[in-house]
Enzyme design. Structure first.
Site, PDB file in Angstrom:
ATOM      1  N   GLY A 173      35.509  42.724  58.539  1.00  0.00           N
ATOM      2  CA  GLY A 173      34.634  43.758  58.450  1.00  0.00           C
ATOM      3  C   GLY A 173      33.075  43.294  58.171  1.00  0.00           C
ATOM      4  O   GLY A 173      32.950  42.261  57.911  1.00  0.00           O
ATOM      5  N   CYS A 174      32.330  44.397  58.446  1.00  0.00           N
ATOM      6  CA  CYS A 174      30.875  43.896  58.258  1.00  0.00           C
ATOM      7  C   CYS A 174      30.571  43.911  56.611  1.00  0.00           C
ATOM      8  O   CYS A 174      29.934  42.754  55.979  1.00  0.00           O
ATOM      9  CB  CYS A 174      30.051  45.209  58.939  1.00  0.00           C
ATOM     10  SG  CYS A 174      30.557  46.762  58.334  1.00  0.00           S
TER      11      CYS A 174
END
Lengths: 371, 371, 371, 371
Positions: free
Chosen positions: C172-173
């Site tokens: 994920g970011c």
């Protein structure tokens, strides 16, 4: 004039009147204009906000629904009620309608019958002609009988009519930014009624609080785009008012653009002087006439700012105020007159102007609650 | 390590040429256009960036001065050098000048004499006439003898001339956004050369990297403002090119506006069709001519996008690309033709277009490094 | 390894392979990450984008749905197809899944069976434990049997495993912005595994392209707000990876904030040095160890930039790149280590990192298409 | 016209006092805080702005220098004067100093001697210790004798002292956002004084109106960046006040970040509960204590909004108001207490709080001119 002809309307409405505070209400307070109206009326020194309505939020306090106003004591006690004309009319003398086009008209008729004064922020009563309404809004007008009674709520143009009006149709945001610069010139015959162009930029709050992809932050930020041309709905009321000022039918070229600011409209108008520039001094002479025309039209207007010298309009200078800034330039190379205006679309373009009308119909100083 | 083992290739310029990479340099790489040029040239598959100059940063690497490029291996080794024509000419064959107006011309002459090809991003060589230059830029032209030699670097209009040019004057950002939409219509005689209006919105990078109060974040954010009217300097080159296309002198009405985006120019053009709309079908007929005109002018242009259907230009769709988006509308109510364009002011409006010219003079595919 | 074991899969997939272009596809290309993946793959020199799917847009070209890519010739011919695993597997060898959590897993199983390599941008395969998935995502894991097979797609940490993986779970970011700074320190035992705090700021594209009021321009512009605390879903994968690095269970304090930028994540980490600062030089000694640790962990990483001197991370320096910027400070007053990172949430935080994994599994240079 | 017909009221100061309007002045009104102070004081119902000073603008009216206020009648007549203490003291009773650090102190001494009350927005009188001032501001304190006399202008904490003060040192923007959430918890002994972390985000107006590259629109827009760590100047006053509340020396970890909004500070505080969570109910019990502590500290505070339910602070909800929003969460996974606050840095963080102090020293309702 007896403002409370109906002896049955005796409670809160009467109570605040005796305190020398005008009881006012807002029907539909959850959009951006409605919210701004709440802000203005909570701080207005001559007014008591006695009712706000919302089907969605009925029962909850203003502070709960709009936490940004929770520091106003009034916002912690005033609860949203169901939008029913009879109930609201018992609470308030002046009713603001901050509703979608078409819905507003349904409330106006019963409220007027119950003796209220109605200040409508929608487009429902801005047009004189039900046929033009149908043409631009693509539906039958819901209350055509009221059109003749409504006054277009542009105080700088219709101040006297507003003072005695019971139904006020507040101008749209784009129209205000175009009409205040253009009307004095057309009335004075200084510019030709044909070939006028209005190029406008608007902040995103002008689109309302709608959950649509087009208005997402990521879609608007770093985006510049025209839209809705060549026939935006606001053309109908702009052309109506320009035509009245010119004494002849005016057809306008109007291009709105969406730009990434929350608030603000910047309009650039291209006009053809009604003059020939043949001698060296003709241009300067005409410039003096333009200056004199604006001075005469807006001599002491609290909310029209005629810029001087090198200054040009900038929306940040009118943000949060009810002021429209205005400047003009005569181009010696093209012989054209360029007029530019800046305003806060939610204030002078909507709720601020509505409160200006409220002040007029109530006999308050026109700037009350707006400085 | 000896970087230049081949004694025949005694300069870096010769060395990279033998590697089939064109050696190129940038004089003045610290502004926004220069920075964008660095980005493009670092990733360009046919080019080696052999020199960048800056008086201020001489001796430091590209990666140190512009950390955003530090992940390019080349940026960690290439050092800024002093801006001296003789030195740069030894390093590169094609030289980009990303310098202020007036300064660029001082470098062009020696570089040309040393056999370099020069791609200038300033305004110094855009005008055919030194008199017009003086009129608009308020100084004597620093190298009038070169004006006749320079080619206006708008590939969609001057592709063949650019291919064999030694001095290319890249168009300004506003001019590109106006000329690409207007020139085909004027050449085809579809619109009248008189009375054209261009209303443009520009992002703040257009003002350059200047420490001035007007361009502070707080002064630009939530601000919409016109500026520099009615006589912006870019008018000179726009009118020159429009006049060439029309075959007669064109005087333009041009209003630039500053809006809060980093990048992007959105231009709305107001044009008068060279036609009479008398029969019901006349408008549609004219519309077909406009469509055909654009199709003929930009049949397979990689960087002009003719929008179809309901689509309108939006700067976010061209951000970071060398594309200009274009759409038009004929207004049946006013009989006017509205053409709108969107571009990234630092790419199609400056550095991207400059690389497009580079590709042409080097015989590369025109899209090399730009897709 | 025979990449095309199935002789029936002969058409486009085989065709492009012979051209030395790897055929790749994207399932779900209409969100922000999918769009960015399209952009990267259209320009990638070693890849041919052979399929994109979308139920909504099936039959329309990429150029029609995403006009911003219309200048890529490929975008004008490639049409969206229905998202069916069998069809896509015929077109491509490597398949990117840019789908919502839960939906991705449904496609992974059939694609893997058909011999494809799958690079998943969702959260479906990031966790080792189906129980933790259920705890944080509040549903049963849709394909728990695949969890053991999946490789966490953080190239700087799992480069070798990625090279031979058939199922890659892209981080994920937020996790990327926290793991790259923290893992080397934990592995080296330089900081304590307890009490770590990560305070992150994210641009609005992180919320995806969703028509919700919270993400309207007017609601985000001029707004700063924490959200989703104290138990954001990303905690599950962050704690899994931090625990693996520390060799003991790590529980993280994580506070995400939404701020008005389109792109970018800025993370500030608060860490307790595993050291006592008693002598005057202890702090400086520890600082040297931190510097050495990062140099050893990321010696030649193309996409991790260790800042030097006074420089601090700034998301604008990594915008549009696959780079994570990193800097740290030891506070002599508190004895704490502060590490800060900046990345583009759609690139190093999503699609760029996915392409980095693509390059690894295909044996391309790791920076192909990313510089 | 003779503005001062009454010879007894020989100064403007006396004249307005007889009108029951308090005469106030601003020294240094051209920065962002000064401008906001002008806005507040022009609309304040109990105050007359009798003097504004500026060396640069002396002789020009407020309306000319700050056109955004030109619709206030007072702004069209009030002219900037030279910043001389003797002259200003004749015009006003209460004097606001909106000057750079170091400069403010030079004005305070003569003004106090002339019998004025001074409300200083700079950092000059916030510290009790001239040594700490020298340590953090790197210069000798210009008027150390006044430090003992000054009251720290945080009304929610020092209301009574402010009422009788002659010299008020308004807190900085960051300090206010940290102190109001933290002081009640420290005073009540609910959190430990050690290990406190404050992570703050600030809009760009916090940097002042300075023509520096770092604060250009293009450099701030789409940028997120930490700065000034680990030893920001504001630490000195924050630690002084936290230590007073805790009864022991507090050393704070403080990380400010610059984010692209005009106004607003969002602070996230990480605190260690002074409790052990061993039984299942311990956490909930501690939560009740936190809630009760805030209720007791801010029972009827007009400008501290304790959020309830799921609501979290958002700077857009306090923009343009003097309110600080506050919410907290206890994290059961880490046992940490997270407290978040949002404020308008120019209002509660500067000028609004200064007017709140004005109201206190003048005996006005504390909310006068601030609702």
């Amino acid at each position: 004039m007896d403002r409370f002809p109906n002896p049955a309307a005796s409670t809160r409405r009467g109570f605040f009147a005796t305190m020398n505070l005008k009881p006012v209400a807002i029907i539909g307070a959850s959009g951006y204009s409605g919210e701004e109206l709440v802000r203005l009326l909570l701080s207005h020194p001559r007014v008591q906000l006695t009712a706000v309505t919302s089907r969605q939020y009925a029962g909850r306090t203003l502070a709960q629904v709009l936490p940004k106003f929770a520091h106003h004591p009034r916002a912690r006690t005033l609860r949203f009620s169901e939008p029913k004309a009879e109930l609201v009319a018992k609470e308030a003398q002046v009713i603001f309608l901050a509703l979608p086009h078409g819905v507003a008209a349904e409330f106006a008729l019963p409220l007027l019958k119950l003796g209220c004064q109605v200040i409508d922020l929608s487009a429902d009563f801005r047009l004189k002609s039900a046929a033009v309404y149908k043409d631009f809004y693509e539906r039958e007008h819901p209350a055509p009988a009221l059109l003749a009674q409504a006054v277009y709520g542009l105080p700088e143009v219709y101040r006297d009519q507003i003072k005695s009006a019971s139904l006020i149709a507040c101008p749209g945001c784009y129209p205000t930014s175009i009409l205040l610069p253009a009307i004095p010139l057309l009335r004075a015959g200084l510019v030709r009624p044909g070939g006028i162009i209005a190029d406008s930029l608007s902040g995103v709050s002008g689109a309302g609080r709608k959950a649509e992809l087009d208005y997402l932050f990521v879609e608007c930020n770093e985006s510049l785009r025209p839209y809705g041309l060549p026939r935006h709905r606001h053309l109908s009321e702009i052309e109506q008012e320009l035509s009245l000022a010119a004494g002849t039918q005016v057809t306008l070229q109007f291009t709105p653009h969406l730009v990434p600011v929350n608030r603000g409209i910047l309009t650039t108008l291209y006009l053809a002087p009604n003059a020939r520039f043949e001698q060296p001094d003709d241009l300067a002479e005409f410039g003096k006439k333009v200056a004199a025309c604006y001075q005469a039209a807006y001599p002491d207007e609290p909310f029209v700012r005629l810029l001087e010298g090198q200054a040009l309009p900038d929306t940040k200078n009118v943000l949060g105020t009810n002021v429209l800034e205005l400047a003009w330039r005569l181009d010696p190379r093209t012989g054209r007159l360029i007029v530019m205006s800046a305003q806060d679309n939610l204030l002078k373009g909507a709720s601020g102007q509505a409160v200006q009308s409220l002040n007029l119909i109530c006999g308050f100083p026109e700037t009350a609650g707006l400085l």
